[in-house]
Design an enzyme around this catalytic site. Structure first.
Site, short mmCIF file in Angstrom:
data_model
loop_
_atom_site.label_atom_id
_atom_site.label_comp_id
_atom_site.label_asym_id
_atom_site.label_seq_id
_atom_site.Cartn_x
_atom_site.Cartn_y
_atom_site.Cartn_z
CG ASP A 287 -0.20 -0.07 2.44
OD1 ASP A 287 0.54 -0.91 2.52
OD2 ASP A 287 -0.37 0.71 3.27
CG ASN B 207 -23.22 -55.75 -36.11
OD1 ASN B 207 -23.09 -55.83 -34.88
ND2 ASN B 207 -22.17 -54.63 -36.38
CD GLU C 95 -16.65 -55.11 -40.51
OE1 GLU C 95 -16.71 -54.15 -39.99
OE2 GLU C 95 -17.20 -55.52 -41.39
#
Ligand SMILES: [Mg+2]
Length: 456
Positions: free
Chosen positions: A10, A332, A367
């Site tokens: 300060d 699948n 795959e």
């Protein structure tokens, strides 16, 4: 080492004095005359270290420090508090607010610069890890968890020849739940350190002949102990040794008579910093691992396989097996994607367990799998491919809600010497795979790199 230092006080005359000292040592300096201004500057200018006055009207230094440490943007910046107060309780208050150290007014130059060098060295290492962790986060990885504030269970190594002092220090640290091992000399210490697992070394400067400093410097020099925080215990009259200690790698110090609260606060700060650094490092390892791993199968991913093959092509040459699960679409379609995933995982496991550790097997997409081998002839690689084909087809794969599935793979093989392009190698393997499919599936074909290049 140049660095940015934010000075907060300060009183303007104090700011100017420190600014001049720091400028003379080539530090970049910014000034702030109040707490709020300091917080603003810290966030905007990102200093490497902050010198913070304790006594300021309005927001005092403790509050500024707490707020800096609470803000993720500024929490990692080391803070040195500057104070006319010498009361140990005030020091502890500051350390608990997150300050790294204290300097008393008027500030002694040698002490200031030794402290700055030590703090900046630590921060540099930590910044490097933070940056890498941020990169990982930018790539979409979760940030690391915040390490626990408690240091209970941490292990400290205490090196002192003075058994009375050692016992006092041990008791002070044990009150925080630290496990303390006491060593009396350097030989003892290295024996203990070889077991590893320590979070802090406390070195007493009572050791004659500068042994403590030699130890501090050796701890820094060795890779296994480089990141171990070192805290020196010294008399006020040993100032020059302490400063030398900072330059040799010590992280912090506490003066005799040792205030137990101050020792604990300093030990906690050092241990927490080490834990934070370890968290960053572990997080980075995990991110890197995730970045190169296929989540479904646990194999390497395409990115990794490509990098690995590029490396092989620069040095040893490479063979590639490109494999595709036959009629995977019908798995699948008939049994659902969950069963499809089971098949892919099982195929991956069988491929992996049939290969040498040095061969890289990756899921290349869908795959499709790829094996990369260093410097193989195509014929030798075809023998491996045949072994993999048999491993996959040997036993049907169990899926939910149906008969075990008979799964087969087709495989294209290609091999090239160093210097051939990855495209040419993969093109030839792909063409051979296509031929294996055309010739009835569940078989291995060898590709011709020259032909595939001519065809392109
Ligand atoms: Mg003041």
């Amino acid at each position: 080492m140049t660095a940015r230092v934010l000075v907060v006080d300060d009183i303007l005359a104090n700011l100017r004095l420190l600014e001049a000292k720091l400028n003379a040592e080539y530090y970049e300096v910014a000034l702030a005359q109040s707490g709020p201004e300091a917080l603003q500057q810290a966030a905007r200018w990102t200093p490497d270290v902050i010198l913070l006055d304790v006594m300021m009207p309005g927001m005092d230094g403790y509050e500024v420090c707490r707020r800096l440490k609470d803000n993720g943007q500024t929490a990692h910046i080391p803070v040195v508090m500057i104070t006319a107060l010498v009361d140990p309780a005030e020091r502890v208050r500051g350390l608990e607010a997150g300050a790294d150290d204290f300097l008393s007014k008027p500030v002694d130059d040698a002490t200031l610069f030794a402290r700055l060098r030590a703090l900046l060295r630590t921060k540099q290492v930590q910044d490097a890890w933070r940056l890498r962790a941020e990169t990982a986060r930018d790539l979409g990885f979760e940030p690391p968890p915040v390490p626990a504030a408690s240091v209970a269970g941490a292990r400290a190594l205490l090196v002192s020849e003075d058994m009375v002092e050692a016992e006092t220090l041990r008791r002070a640290l044990a009150a925080d739940g630290l496990e303390v091992t006491i060593c009396v000399d350097a030989i003892d210490t290295w024996d203990a350190l070889s077991e590893g697992g320590y979070d802090l070394a406390v070195l007493s400067l009572s050791m004659p002949g500068g042994d403590a400093l030699r130890l501090a410097s050796r701890l820094r020099a060795q890779a296994t102990t480089r990141d171990l925080p070192v805290l020196l215990v010294a008399d006020a009259s040993q100032k020059s040794q302490v400063l030398r200690g900072f330059d040799l790698g010590a992280n912090d110090h506490v003066l005799r008579p040792v205030d137990p609260n101050e020792l604990r606060a300093r030990a906690r700060n050092q241990i927490r910093r080490k834990h934070y650094q370890e968290t960053l490092r572990a997080d980075l390892d995990r991110s890197l691992e995730m970045a190169v791993t296929d989540a479904l199968t646990g194999l390497r991913n395409r990115r990794y396989a490509v990098r690995h093959l590029e490396g092989l092509l620069r040095t040893a040459g490479a063979a590639v097996l490109m494999m595709d699960v036959d009629r995977f679409k019908s798995v699948n379609d008939t049994y659902g994607h969950a069963s499809g995933d089971i098949v892919l995982k099982e195929v991956a496991d069988r491929l992996k367990s049939s290969l040498r550790a040095a061969d890289v097997v990756a899921r290349f997409g869908g795959e499709e799998f790829v094996v990369a081998m260093a410097g193989q002839e195509a014929e030798d690689a075809a023998v491996v491919a045949e072994r993999l084909r048999l491993a996959v087809s040997a036993k049907p794969i169990e899926v939910e809600g149906g008969e075990p599935l008979k799964v087969t793979i087709s495989c294209g093989v290609a091999a090239v010497p160093p210097g051939v392009s990855l495209d040419a190698l993969l093109g030839a393997a792909d063409a051979a795979l296509y031929r294996a499919k055309g010739n009835g599936r569940n078989r291995v074909e060898i590709g011709d790199v020259g032909q595939s290049r001519a065809a392109q």
